[in-house]
Design an enzyme around this catalytic site. Structure first.
Site, mmCIF file in Angstrom:
data_model
loop_
_atom_site.group_PDB
_atom_site.id
_atom_site.type_symbol
_atom_site.label_atom_id
_atom_site.label_comp_id
_atom_site.label_asym_id
_atom_site.label_seq_id
_atom_site.Cartn_x
_atom_site.Cartn_y
_atom_site.Cartn_z
ATOM 1 C CG HIS A 68 2.271 -15.909 -7.266
ATOM 2 N ND1 HIS A 68 1.347 -16.241 -8.219
ATOM 3 C CD2 HIS A 68 2.535 -14.587 -7.458
ATOM 4 C CE1 HIS A 68 1.068 -15.186 -8.966
ATOM 5 N NE2 HIS A 68 1.777 -14.168 -8.522
ATOM 6 C CD GLU A 115 0.408 -20.630 -5.246
ATOM 7 O OE1 GLU A 115 0.902 -19.536 -4.887
ATOM 8 O OE2 GLU A 115 -0.482 -20.722 -6.108
ATOM 9 C CB CYS A 145 -1.811 -18.242 -11.193
ATOM 10 S SG CYS A 145 -0.038 -18.190 -10.891
ATOM 11 C CB ALA A 205 5.564 12.319 5.039
ATOM 12 C CB SER A 224 7.275 19.072 2.548
ATOM 13 O OG SER A 224 7.933 18.905 1.304
ATOM 14 C CG ASP A 254 8.948 18.668 -2.392
ATOM 15 O OD1 ASP A 254 9.174 19.688 -1.714
ATOM 16 O OD2 ASP A 254 7.997 17.896 -2.181
ATOM 17 N NE ARG A 289 17.846 8.088 -3.327
ATOM 18 C CZ ARG A 289 16.992 9.069 -3.651
ATOM 19 N NH1 ARG A 289 16.717 9.319 -4.927
ATOM 20 N NH2 ARG A 289 16.420 9.779 -2.715
ATOM 21 N NE ARG A 340 -3.725 21.760 -7.775
ATOM 22 C CZ ARG A 340 -3.897 21.222 -9.000
ATOM 23 N NH1 ARG A 340 -5.114 20.958 -9.440
ATOM 24 N NH2 ARG A 340 -2.854 20.969 -9.764
#
Length: 374
Positions: A58, A60, A83, A163, A177, A209, A216, A307
């Site tokens: 965070h 802080e 927090c 993309a 693609s 695909d 990675r 879709r």
């Protein structure tokens, strides 16, 4: 505190911290963007920080780490009440603040969550630390408006990523693609995966695909892999199923899916959850996201084809968009949000858009509109 700042300077510091907080946009949600500045006991700036990514330190903590021993006896200025409760990813900030020995904490606005609001004030006071809240309250509250709206939601924060060619195609006419975007864009996608609790695709993406959907990026972690597959037709030989014992994989299907297919996929190590059908051959995306939320998933990267992405968009459950636009023309092929569209006067127009050069590509990021276009 010989260098204790006056109100005018504190307001300037909060404004500077707000500018720092903005660097976390698109990377920290569903957490709020937060910035922080540490002054030493003489009033000199000793450290700056902001919440940089979901699951990361965070603001802080980042600012105090930069300040080191200079924080002792000084002032911590932060845009949001620190927090005091343990989150899903990080420990509470208040004990860490107390341990640094700061003498004063100034917050721009209070914690908007009813369950935790005010806890920091009580714990800091108990530690003998002066606490003030409400410095530039209106501006600080406005900076976390999306976080406030998402509080109490029964689904994760959803980032839709794709993309596309410069003429808006996510594949060519034959469905190929790889690769529309460049090397640097693909590296950044792995960073986005590492900052998500789950990555979600449809069966079509697996068939087209055969991706691994792992992270990675250096130091990254693999998200939960989720495949929406109404009939469980995904191949047991696909990479996500074949590696399900190494990287958790969840298949969400419609009720009545083939029992033998389910048994084979589970034998390979995948987990299967059935949901009520949302029309012929469809999984209800909102119901699927409620399942993930119930499992503690808070940030989803949606990497599906057009879709499924279109179904999510039309269901109104996309929060953020990340589009890698490549300088290539395809002329034909599927769109990023296939299916029914919107009349131009009602079309969603992204908010707070940011465009960044990523190698040869342009990364376009924006928040889904909080209200319909007019």
């Amino acid at each position: 505190m010989s260098g204790s700042p006056d109100r005018a300077r504190l307001e300037r510091l909060v404004a500077e911290a707000l500018a720092l907080a903005a660097h976390g946009r698109f990377r920290v949600e569903p957490n709020p963007i937060v910035g922080a500045i540490v002054l030493d006991r003489d009033g000199a700036v000793a450290g700056r920080g902001f919440h940089a990514r979901w699951g990361g330190p965070h603001a802080e903590i980042a600012a105090l780490a930069e300040a080191g021993e200079r924080a002792r006896g000084g002032t911590l200025v932060v845009t949001l009440e620190p927090c005091a409760n343990s989150g899903k990813k990080t420990p509470p900030c208040v004990p860490a603040i107390v341990a640094t020995g700061v003498a004063r904490v100034v917050a721009g606005t209070g914690d908007p969550s009813p369950a935790t609001a005010g806890r920091a004030a009580n714990e800091l006071a108990a530690a003998g630390i002066l606490y003030e809240c409400g410095m530039l309250d209106e501006k600080c509250r406005a900076s976390i408006a999306r976080f406030v709206r998402h509080l109490g939601s029964d689904r994760p924060w959803i980032v839709a990523k794709w993309a596309m060619s410069i003429d808006g195609r996510i594949a060519d006419a034959a469905g190929a693609s790889r690769w529309i975007s460049g090397d640097r864009s693909r590296e950044l996608v792995h960073e986005l995966r590492g900052a998500a609790d789950a990555v979600v695709v449809g069966r079509g993406t697996i068939e087209a695909d055969d991706p691994s959907l792992t992270c990675r990026a250096p130091g990254g972690r693999n998200p939960l892999r989720v495949v929406l597959d109404s009939t469980l037709a995904v191949s047991p030989e696909s990479k996500v199923v074949a590696t399900a014992r190494e990287t958790p994989t969840l298949l969400i299907c419609s009720e009545g899916a083939d029992a033998s297919r389910r048994a084979e996929l589970e034998r390979r190590g995948a987990e299967v959850v059935e949901l009520a059908w949302d029309g012929p051959g469809q999984v209800d995306p909102a119901a699927a996201m409620r399942v993930l939320h119930g499992r503690g998933v808070r940030r989803v990267l949606l990497e599906s084809g057009g879709r499924v992405a279109g179904a999510f968009a039309r269901a109104g459950i996309v929060d953020q968009v990340a589009v890698f636009s490549a300088p290539i023309l395809l002329g034909a092929g599927p769109s990023p949000t296939h299916g029914g569209g919107w009349p131009i006067e009602e079309a969603p127009r992204l908010e707070d858009v940011r465009v960044t050069s990523v190698g040869e590509d342009a990364l376009i990021e924006g928040y889904w509109p909080s209200r319909p276009s007019t």
